[in-house]
Design a protein around this motif. Structure first.
Motif, PDB file in Angstrom:
ATOM      1  N   ARG A 185      56.527 -27.345 -20.719  1.00  0.00           N
ATOM      2  CA  ARG A 185      55.962 -26.907 -21.990  1.00  0.00           C
ATOM      3  C   ARG A 185      54.519 -27.371 -22.084  1.00  0.00           C
ATOM      4  O   ARG A 185      54.170 -28.477 -21.656  1.00  0.00           O
ATOM      5  N   PHE A 186      53.697 -26.497 -22.634  1.00  0.00           N
ATOM      6  CA  PHE A 186      52.266 -26.778 -22.753  1.00  0.00           C
ATOM      7  C   PHE A 186      51.886 -26.738 -24.228  1.00  0.00           C
ATOM      8  O   PHE A 186      52.103 -25.738 -24.914  1.00  0.00           O
ATOM      9  N   LEU A 187      51.321 -27.838 -24.703  1.00  0.00           N
ATOM     10  CA  LEU A 187      50.897 -27.940 -26.097  1.00  0.00           C
ATOM     11  C   LEU A 187      49.413 -27.622 -26.212  1.00  0.00           C
ATOM     12  O   LEU A 187      48.578 -28.309 -25.618  1.00  0.00           O
ATOM     13  N   PHE A 188      49.094 -26.538 -26.934  1.00  0.00           N
ATOM     14  CA  PHE A 188      47.706 -26.196 -27.245  1.00  0.00           C
ATOM     15  C   PHE A 188      47.363 -26.885 -28.569  1.00  0.00           C
ATOM     16  O   PHE A 188      47.516 -26.305 -29.652  1.00  0.00           O
ATOM     17  N   TRP A 189      46.912 -28.128 -28.472  1.00  0.00           N
ATOM     18  CA  TRP A 189      46.736 -28.949 -29.668  1.00  0.00           C
ATOM     19  C   TRP A 189      45.698 -28.378 -30.624  1.00  0.00           C
ATOM     20  O   TRP A 189      45.885 -28.384 -31.846  1.00  0.00           O
ATOM     21  N   GLU A 190      44.593 -27.858 -30.075  1.00  0.00           N
ATOM     22  CA  GLU A 190      43.520 -27.376 -30.951  1.00  0.00           C
ATOM     23  C   GLU A 190      43.940 -26.123 -31.710  1.00  0.00           C
ATOM     24  O   GLU A 190      43.413 -25.839 -32.789  1.00  0.00           O
ATOM     25  N   ARG A 191      44.925 -25.372 -31.181  1.00  0.00           N
ATOM     26  CA  ARG A 191      45.391 -24.149 -31.843  1.00  0.00           C
ATOM     27  C   ARG A 191      46.685 -24.350 -32.604  1.00  0.00           C
ATOM     28  O   ARG A 191      47.120 -23.468 -33.343  1.00  0.00           O
ATOM     29  N   GLY A 192      47.342 -25.490 -32.395  1.00  0.00           N
ATOM     30  CA  GLY A 192      48.609 -25.722 -33.072  1.00  0.00           C
ATOM     31  C   GLY A 192      49.720 -24.847 -32.551  1.00  0.00           C
ATOM     32  O   GLY A 192      50.547 -24.342 -33.325  1.00  0.00           O
ATOM     33  N   TYR A 212      53.164 -25.054 -33.565  1.00  0.00           N
ATOM     34  CA  TYR A 212      53.582 -26.451 -33.456  1.00  0.00           C
ATOM     35  C   TYR A 212      52.553 -27.316 -34.181  1.00  0.00           C
ATOM     36  O   TYR A 212      51.408 -27.404 -33.760  1.00  0.00           O
ATOM     37  N   ARG A 213      52.957 -27.902 -35.292  1.00  0.00           N
ATOM     38  CA  ARG A 213      52.080 -28.748 -36.096  1.00  0.00           C
ATOM     39  C   ARG A 213      50.749 -28.030 -36.370  1.00  0.00           C
ATOM     40  O   ARG A 213      49.666 -28.579 -36.198  1.00  0.00           O
ATOM     41  N   ARG A 214      50.874 -26.807 -36.809  1.00  0.00           N
ATOM     42  CA  ARG A 214      49.711 -25.949 -37.032  1.00  0.00           C
ATOM     43  C   ARG A 214      48.770 -26.509 -38.087  1.00  0.00           C
ATOM     44  O   ARG A 214      47.541 -26.366 -37.986  1.00  0.00           O
ATOM     45  N   ASP A 215      49.302 -27.177 -39.088  1.00  0.00           N
ATOM     46  CA  ASP A 215      48.466 -27.708 -40.174  1.00  0.00           C
ATOM     47  C   ASP A 215      47.561 -28.853 -39.701  1.00  0.00           C
ATOM     48  O   ASP A 215      46.541 -29.139 -40.320  1.00  0.00           O
ATOM     49  N   ASP A 216      47.932 -29.512 -38.603  1.00  0.00           N
ATOM     50  CA  ASP A 216      47.117 -30.615 -38.079  1.00  0.00           C
ATOM     51  C   ASP A 216      46.117 -30.171 -37.026  1.00  0.00           C
ATOM     52  O   ASP A 216      45.296 -30.975 -36.571  1.00  0.00           O
ATOM     53  N   ALA A 217      46.186 -28.915 -36.606  1.00  0.00           N
ATOM     54  CA  ALA A 217      45.327 -28.425 -35.530  1.00  0.00           C
ATOM     55  C   ALA A 217      43.893 -28.239 -36.008  1.00  0.00           C
ATOM     56  O   ALA A 217      43.662 -27.753 -37.121  1.00  0.00           O
ATOM     57  N   PRO A 218      42.883 -28.602 -35.199  1.00  0.00           N
ATOM     58  CA  PRO A 218      41.484 -28.432 -35.602  1.00  0.00           C
ATOM     59  C   PRO A 218      41.045 -26.973 -35.644  1.00  0.00           C
ATOM     60  O   PRO A 218      40.171 -26.608 -36.428  1.00  0.00           O
ATOM     61  N   MET A 219      41.617 -26.113 -34.793  1.00  0.00           N
ATOM     62  CA  MET A 219      41.249 -24.698 -34.770  1.00  0.00           C
ATOM     63  C   MET A 219      42.507 -23.833 -34.726  1.00  0.00           C
ATOM     64  O   MET A 219      42.809 -23.188 -33.714  1.00  0.00           O
ATOM     65  N   PRO A 220      43.288 -23.808 -35.800  1.00  0.00           N
ATOM     66  CA  PRO A 220      44.533 -23.039 -35.794  1.00  0.00           C
ATOM     67  C   PRO A 220      44.262 -21.542 -35.817  1.00  0.00           C
ATOM     68  O   PRO A 220      43.177 -21.090 -36.168  1.00  0.00           O
ATOM     69  N   SER A 221      45.281 -20.795 -35.394  1.00  0.00           N
ATOM     70  CA  SER A 221      45.168 -19.341 -35.466  1.00  0.00           C
ATOM     71  C   SER A 221      45.092 -18.910 -36.930  1.00  0.00           C
ATOM     72  O   SER A 221      45.507 -19.638 -37.831  1.00  0.00           O
ATOM     73  N   LYS A 222      44.551 -17.703 -37.170  1.00  0.00           N
ATOM     74  CA  LYS A 222      44.342 -17.244 -38.539  1.00  0.00           C
ATOM     75  C   LYS A 222      45.650 -17.098 -39.307  1.00  0.00           C
ATOM     76  O   LYS A 222      45.699 -17.291 -40.515  1.00  0.00           O
ATOM     77  N   SER A 223      46.680 -16.740 -38.597  1.00  0.00           N
ATOM     78  CA  SER A 223      47.973 -16.584 -39.263  1.00  0.00           C
ATOM     79  C   SER A 223      49.074 -17.095 -38.340  1.00  0.00           C
ATOM     80  O   SER A 223      48.955 -16.998 -37.116  1.00  0.00           O
TER      81      SER A 223
END
Length: 249
Positions: A185-192, A212-223
């Motif tokens: 599994r690969f976690l894209f932290w900046e995108r959540g 995955y923890r989208r609210d904590d991501a620095p650059m989350p996807s728009k939706s």
């Protein structure tokens, strides 16, 4: 007056002197057999060793300096080879001082067992070695800030391991010959987001991508990802994976 010649009786053997004279160099070497504690012993090429000997071989504690290689080893010896615990250092031309490269266990003149190798001031490996190469469990800090912790084989990631990238992204799973292979599994932290699935030679082939923890991501996807339901999602994945599993073997 008659002269009588007296000779050896017929059939008596003639005895020769069988005592051979040994070369001086061999006599000197015999007299100089090294045993126990000695001071510095110099070689013709400029190398020198200070330490213990047994039967003319380095045995016990000692320090070896190689002139041409500009290197030094300080530690345990067995039958003339590095074995036990010791430190290997190289001369730094800029500072003219020895910089430590490896500290740890040795066997048969190679890094073997637990040890730490300093590739640079920021690149360091600490873990297991076999026959001079990273093999077993170990942790590697790279110059670019990445950190890998897990299984190694012949200096490559192999088995289960985790790599934490400098940007916060992380992969956890199976490795083979230095590449992501198998389940992981690969976690894209900046995108959540997180990907779970099958990898082949470092490329994700089939799996699922979800938030995955989208609210904590620095650059989350728009939706966020919409929830999609399959009647039998596991069967769909297994069928897709079967196409690529053969590539691993």
């Amino acid at each position: 007056m008659r002269v009588i010649h007296v000779g050896l009786p017929q059939g008596m053997p003639f005895l020769k002197n069988t005592n051979k004279v040994q070369p001086l160099a061999k006599l000197w070497d015999t007299k100089a057999q090294k045993n126990g504690q000695r001071k510095t012993v110099y070689s013709v090429n400029g190398d020198k060793y200070t330490g213990e000997w047994q039967d003319n071989k380095k045995q016990g504690k000692g320090t070896q300096i190689w002139k041409k290689a500009a290197a030094i080893y300080d530690g345990d010896w067995k039958l003339g080879k590095r074995e036990g615990y010791g430190t290997f250092s190289k001369l730094c031309p800029k500072t003219n001082r020895y910089a430590r490269l490896y500290s740890g266990e040795w066997k048969n003149d190679k890094k073997h067992g637990q040890g730490t190798y300093y590739y640079s001031t920021t690149a360091v490996y600490k873990g297991e070695w076999r026959d001079g190469r990273r093999s077993g469990r170990g942790r590697m800090h790279y110059d670019n800030g990445d950190i890998y912790e897990g299984a190694w084989l012949h200096d490559k990631h192999h088995g289960l391991g985790m790599i934490q990238l400098a940007n916060g992204n992380r992969y956890e799973g199976s490795w083979q010959d230095g590449k992501k292979n198998g389940q992981g599994r690969f976690l894209f932290w900046e995108r959540g987001q997180i990907y779970k699935g099958l990898w082949v030679d470092g490329v994700c082939k089939c799996g699922t991508l979800s938030d995955y923890r989208r609210d904590d991501a620095p650059m989350p996807s728009k939706s966020p990802f919409p929830k999609v339901g399959l009647f039998d999602a596991q069967s769909v994945l297994m069928e897709a994976e079967s196409t690529f599993v053969k590539m691993l073997f």
